[in-house]
Scaffold this motif. Structure first.
Motif, PDB file in Angstrom:
ATOM      1  N   ILE A 123       0.864  -1.185   0.000  1.00 43.78           N
ATOM      2  CA  ILE A 123       0.000   0.000   0.000  1.00 43.78           C
ATOM      3  C   ILE A 123       0.893   1.223   0.000  1.00 43.78           C
ATOM      4  CG2 ILE A 123      -1.701   1.359   1.278  1.00 43.78           C
ATOM      5  CD1 ILE A 123      -2.717  -1.232   2.511  1.00 43.78           C
ATOM      6  N   THR A 124       0.637   2.153  -0.926  1.00 44.05           N
ATOM      7  CA  THR A 124       1.371   3.416  -0.953  1.00 44.05           C
ATOM      8  C   THR A 124       0.408   4.582  -0.799  1.00 44.05           C
ATOM      9  OG1 THR A 124       1.301   3.219  -3.384  1.00 44.05           O
ATOM     10  CG2 THR A 124       3.395   2.732  -2.300  1.00 44.05           C
ATOM     11  N   ALA A 125       0.910   5.638  -0.193  1.00 42.05           N
ATOM     12  CA  ALA A 125       0.190   6.914  -0.128  1.00 42.05           C
ATOM     13  C   ALA A 125       1.219   7.984  -0.479  1.00 42.05           C
ATOM     14  CB  ALA A 125      -0.383   7.154   1.259  1.00 42.05           C
ATOM     15  N   VAL A 126       1.172   8.453  -1.728  1.00 40.16           N
ATOM     16  CA  VAL A 126       2.172   9.386  -2.236  1.00 40.16           C
ATOM     17  C   VAL A 126       1.601  10.801  -2.240  1.00 40.16           C
ATOM     18  CG1 VAL A 126       3.727   9.937  -4.139  1.00 40.16           C
ATOM     19  CG2 VAL A 126       3.106   7.543  -3.690  1.00 40.16           C
ATOM     20  N   GLN A 127       2.221  11.696  -1.515  1.00 41.55           N
ATOM     21  CA  GLN A 127       1.755  13.080  -1.444  1.00 41.55           C
ATOM     22  C   GLN A 127       0.282  13.153  -1.036  1.00 41.55           C
ATOM     23  OE1 GLN A 127       4.583  14.828  -1.366  1.00 41.55           O
ATOM     24  NE2 GLN A 127       4.108  16.241  -2.995  1.00 41.55           N
ATOM     25  N   ALA A 128      -0.136  12.283  -0.129  1.00 40.77           N
ATOM     26  CA  ALA A 128      -1.564  12.213   0.193  1.00 40.77           C
ATOM     27  C   ALA A 128      -1.865  12.023   1.666  1.00 40.77           C
ATOM     28  CB  ALA A 128      -2.202  11.067  -0.605  1.00 40.77           C
ATOM     29  N   ALA A 129      -0.968  11.422   2.430  1.00 44.46           N
ATOM     30  CA  ALA A 129      -1.270  11.031   3.807  1.00 44.46           C
ATOM     31  C   ALA A 129      -1.591  12.218   4.710  1.00 44.46           C
ATOM     32  CB  ALA A 129      -0.115  10.238   4.402  1.00 44.46           C
ATOM     33  N   HIS A 130      -1.127  13.411   4.347  1.00 43.65           N
ATOM     34  CA  HIS A 130      -1.425  14.597   5.160  1.00 43.65           C
ATOM     35  C   HIS A 130      -2.898  15.001   5.056  1.00 43.65           C
ATOM     36  CE1 HIS A 130       0.133  15.605   1.220  1.00 43.65           C
ATOM     37  NE2 HIS A 130      -0.425  16.796   1.249  1.00 43.65           N
ATOM     38  N   TYR A 131      -3.637  14.373   4.132  1.00 45.33           N
ATOM     39  CA  TYR A 131      -5.075  14.608   4.032  1.00 45.33           C
ATOM     40  C   TYR A 131      -5.889  13.516   4.736  1.00 45.33           C
ATOM     41  CZ  TYR A 131      -3.787  17.788   0.212  1.00 45.33           C
ATOM     42  OH  TYR A 131      -3.237  18.788  -0.544  1.00 45.33           O
ATOM     43  N   PHE A 132      -5.223  12.461   5.171  1.00 43.56           N
ATOM     44  CA  PHE A 132      -5.931  11.288   5.684  1.00 43.56           C
ATOM     45  C   PHE A 132      -6.257  11.411   7.168  1.00 43.56           C
ATOM     46  CE2 PHE A 132      -3.733   8.117   2.541  1.00 43.56           C
ATOM     47  CZ  PHE A 132      -4.307   8.776   1.479  1.00 43.56           C
ATOM     48  N   ASP A 133      -7.277  10.677   7.558  1.00 45.90           N
ATOM     49  CA  ASP A 133      -7.467  10.324   8.967  1.00 45.90           C
ATOM     50  C   ASP A 133      -6.520   9.142   9.191  1.00 45.90           C
ATOM     51  OD1 ASP A 133      -8.238   9.100  11.333  1.00 45.90           O
ATOM     52  OD2 ASP A 133     -10.374   9.455  11.029  1.00 45.90           O
ATOM     53  N   LEU A 134      -5.313   9.409   9.683  1.00 55.36           N
ATOM     54  CA  LEU A 134      -4.280   8.379   9.720  1.00 55.36           C
ATOM     55  C   LEU A 134      -4.650   7.167  10.577  1.00 55.36           C
ATOM     56  CD1 LEU A 134      -0.945  10.431   9.663  1.00 55.36           C
ATOM     57  CD2 LEU A 134      -1.905   9.002   7.863  1.00 55.36           C
ATOM     58  N   PRO A 135      -5.227   7.344  11.768  1.00 52.23           N
ATOM     59  CA  PRO A 135      -5.610   6.146  12.533  1.00 52.23           C
ATOM     60  C   PRO A 135      -6.583   5.248  11.760  1.00 52.23           C
ATOM     61  CG  PRO A 135      -5.587   8.050  13.975  1.00 52.23           C
ATOM     62  CD  PRO A 135      -5.402   8.569  12.580  1.00 52.23           C
ATOM     63  N   ALA A 136      -7.557   5.855  11.074  1.00 49.40           N
ATOM     64  CA  ALA A 136      -8.512   5.067  10.289  1.00 49.40           C
ATOM     65  C   ALA A 136      -7.822   4.389   9.102  1.00 49.40           C
ATOM     66  CB  ALA A 136      -9.651   5.959   9.811  1.00 49.40           C
ATOM     67  N   PHE A 137      -6.905   5.108   8.455  1.00 53.52           N
ATOM     68  CA  PHE A 137      -6.148   4.554   7.334  1.00 53.52           C
ATOM     69  C   PHE A 137      -5.292   3.375   7.791  1.00 53.52           C
ATOM     70  CE2 PHE A 137      -2.062   5.118   4.780  1.00 53.52           C
ATOM     71  CZ  PHE A 137      -2.497   4.329   3.726  1.00 53.52           C
ATOM     72  N   TYR A 138      -4.607   3.544   8.904  1.00 51.69           N
ATOM     73  CA  TYR A 138      -3.752   2.471   9.406  1.00 51.69           C
ATOM     74  C   TYR A 138      -4.575   1.241   9.786  1.00 51.69           C
ATOM     75  CZ  TYR A 138       0.117   5.845   9.694  1.00 51.69           C
ATOM     76  OH  TYR A 138       1.105   6.763   9.418  1.00 51.69           O
ATOM     77  N   LYS A 139      -5.740   1.460  10.363  1.00 48.38           N
ATOM     78  CA  LYS A 139      -6.617   0.336  10.720  1.00 48.38           C
ATOM     79  C   LYS A 139      -7.015  -0.445   9.474  1.00 48.38           C
ATOM     80  CE  LYS A 139     -11.025  -0.742  13.010  1.00 48.38           C
ATOM     81  NZ  LYS A 139     -12.220  -0.175  13.710  1.00 48.38           N
ATOM     82  N   GLU A 140      -7.340   0.275   8.423  1.00 50.34           N
ATOM     83  CA  GLU A 140      -7.732  -0.371   7.167  1.00 50.34           C
ATOM     84  C   GLU A 140      -6.535  -1.069   6.517  1.00 50.34           C
ATOM     85  OE1 GLU A 140     -10.750  -1.080   4.050  1.00 50.34           O
ATOM     86  OE2 GLU A 140     -10.446  -1.181   6.203  1.00 50.34           O
ATOM     87  N   ALA A 141      -5.357  -0.450   6.601  1.00 47.17           N
ATOM     88  CA  ALA A 141      -4.149  -1.078   6.057  1.00 47.17           C
ATOM     89  C   ALA A 141      -3.859  -2.395   6.771  1.00 47.17           C
ATOM     90  CB  ALA A 141      -2.966  -0.129   6.186  1.00 47.17           C
ATOM     91  N   LYS A 142      -4.018  -2.402   8.086  1.00 48.42           N
ATOM     92  CA  LYS A 142      -3.814  -3.639   8.851  1.00 48.42           C
ATOM     93  C   LYS A 142      -4.783  -4.731   8.391  1.00 48.42           C
ATOM     94  CE  LYS A 142      -2.165  -1.296  13.034  1.00 48.42           C
ATOM     95  NZ  LYS A 142      -2.482  -0.937  14.445  1.00 48.42           N
ATOM     96  N   ARG A 143      -5.990  -4.332   8.041  1.00 53.35           N
ATOM     97  CA  ARG A 143      -6.992  -5.309   7.618  1.00 53.35           C
ATOM     98  C   ARG A 143      -6.621  -5.956   6.287  1.00 53.35           C
ATOM     99  NH1 ARG A 143     -11.125  -5.828   4.130  1.00 53.35           N
ATOM    100  NH2 ARG A 143     -10.977  -3.679   3.347  1.00 53.35           N
ATOM    101  N   VAL A 144      -6.221  -5.147   5.305  1.00 54.91           N
ATOM    102  CA  VAL A 144      -6.070  -5.676   3.949  1.00 54.91           C
ATOM    103  C   VAL A 144      -4.668  -6.203   3.641  1.00 54.91           C
ATOM    104  CG1 VAL A 144      -7.907  -4.180   3.093  1.00 54.91           C
ATOM    105  CG2 VAL A 144      -5.514  -3.442   2.867  1.00 54.91           C
ATOM    106  N   LEU A 145      -3.649  -5.779   4.369  1.00 51.76           N
ATOM    107  CA  LEU A 145      -2.293  -6.230   4.075  1.00 51.76           C
ATOM    108  C   LEU A 145      -2.092  -7.692   4.447  1.00 51.76           C
ATOM    109  CD1 LEU A 145       0.026  -3.279   5.196  1.00 51.76           C
ATOM    110  CD2 LEU A 145      -0.154  -4.213   2.881  1.00 51.76           C
ATOM    111  N   LYS A 146      -1.315  -8.375   3.620  1.00 55.04           N
ATOM    112  CA  LYS A 146      -0.868  -9.712   3.963  1.00 55.04           C
ATOM    113  C   LYS A 146       0.156  -9.639   5.101  1.00 55.04           C
ATOM    114  CE  LYS A 146      -1.089 -11.403  -0.845  1.00 55.04           C
ATOM    115  NZ  LYS A 146      -0.269 -11.890  -1.976  1.00 55.04           N
TER     116      LYS A 146
END
Length: 279
Positions: A123-146
């Motif tokens: 999963i990449t977030a290029v020039q974008a993570a400063h717009y994210f709800d990072l805790p929510a993004f990280y939770k979703e990344a944990k779900r989908v990553l192998k």
């Protein structure tokens, strides 16, 4: 008259005044962004695959992909690549300009990625993570990553170095100035990304890849017109694109750019900063 002092460094985003997702929904701006915005360094994709350490990824998701500026750099490095962005306009441009059998683009958010549990390699977030709800993004990344999957937050440090110390000083002063028109979260992350981006997994890596550009003054100004804080200020002040662009030129003149400078080829580096971790 455009205000000269910081206005967007409050603790919260201001509803209706600074909404990053809305800044990229104008079709003309999306096309301009696609054509002019610099992308990440060429070595970046290969470096992320190397961090994965398990061969060619089967699924790569590029979150906050915009018009596919970064996504296209990942072609050939994964069997399937999905670009995700909240902006309908950016996704439209991406679909029209990047056509490849391994790539698809969908409108969506960082909080709900288009993948089943444990199916994504990178999963990449290029020039974008400063717009994210990072805790929510990280939770979703944990779900989908192998297990062993890679999550990378990537920033591009514009005009990080130059063969001319004078140009370097001028453009860094200018970038610091225009960053005053950013929101608090974005400003905090960009002012010190290594300290302010807290990754969710313990195994972490930091990589830096410089990319050299040789461009005319007008080309560099064009890049600045793609920035979100420029677009926000332009809209709030009621300036056309050309009026906003003229404002940028005048501001650079106040920092020391001369008429003769505008005819020179300026050599500079953008640094791709990769902050990565493995699940």
């Amino acid at each position: 008259m455009m205000a000269q002092s910081p206005r967007y460094h409050g603790d919260e985003l201001i509803p209706g005044r600074y909404n990053p997702a809305r800044l990229f929904e104008n079709d003309a701006h999306s096309v301009r962004y696609s054509k002019l915005r610099p992308s990440l360094a060429e070595e970046s994709a290969g470096a992320l695959v190397k961090l994965l350490g398990s061969g060619k990824p089967s699924l790569w998701i590029d979150v906050g992909c915009g018009p596919g500026t970064s996504t296209k750099k990942f072609i050939g490095h994964a069997d399937k690549i999905i670009g995700v962005d909240v902006s309908e306009s950016q996704i439209k441009v991406a679909k029209e300009t990047i056509i490849h059998p391994s790539v698809s683009f969908v409108r969506g958010s960082c909080e709900k990625l288009p993948a089943e549990d444990g199916t994504v390699d990178i999963i990449t977030a290029v020039q974008a993570a400063h717009y994210f709800d990072l805790p929510a993004f990280y939770k979703e990344a944990k779900r989908v990553l192998k297990p062993g999957g890679v999550l990378a937050v990537i920033l591009i440090h514009h005009f990080a170095d130059s063969t001319s110390s004078r140009f370097l000083d001028i453009f860094q002063m200018f970038y610091k100035y225009i960053s005053n028109f950013d929101n608090a979260r974005s400003y905090k992350i960009y002012s010190n990304p290594y300290e302010n981006i807290i990754l969710p997994f313990e195994e972490q890596y930091r990589l830096v890849f410089p990319e050299t550009y040789n461009e005319r003054f007008d080309d560099i100004i064009d890049v600045y017109t793609t920035l979100s804080h420029f677009e926000n200020v332009r809209k709030e002040e009621g300036l056309t694109l050309e009026e906003g662009r003229a404002f940028l030129v005048k501001k650079l003149e106040s920092f020391g750019i001369t008429e003769s400078d505008k005819n020179e080829i300026i050599s500079y580096n953008d640094d791709t900063l990769i902050m990565a971790c493995r699940k």
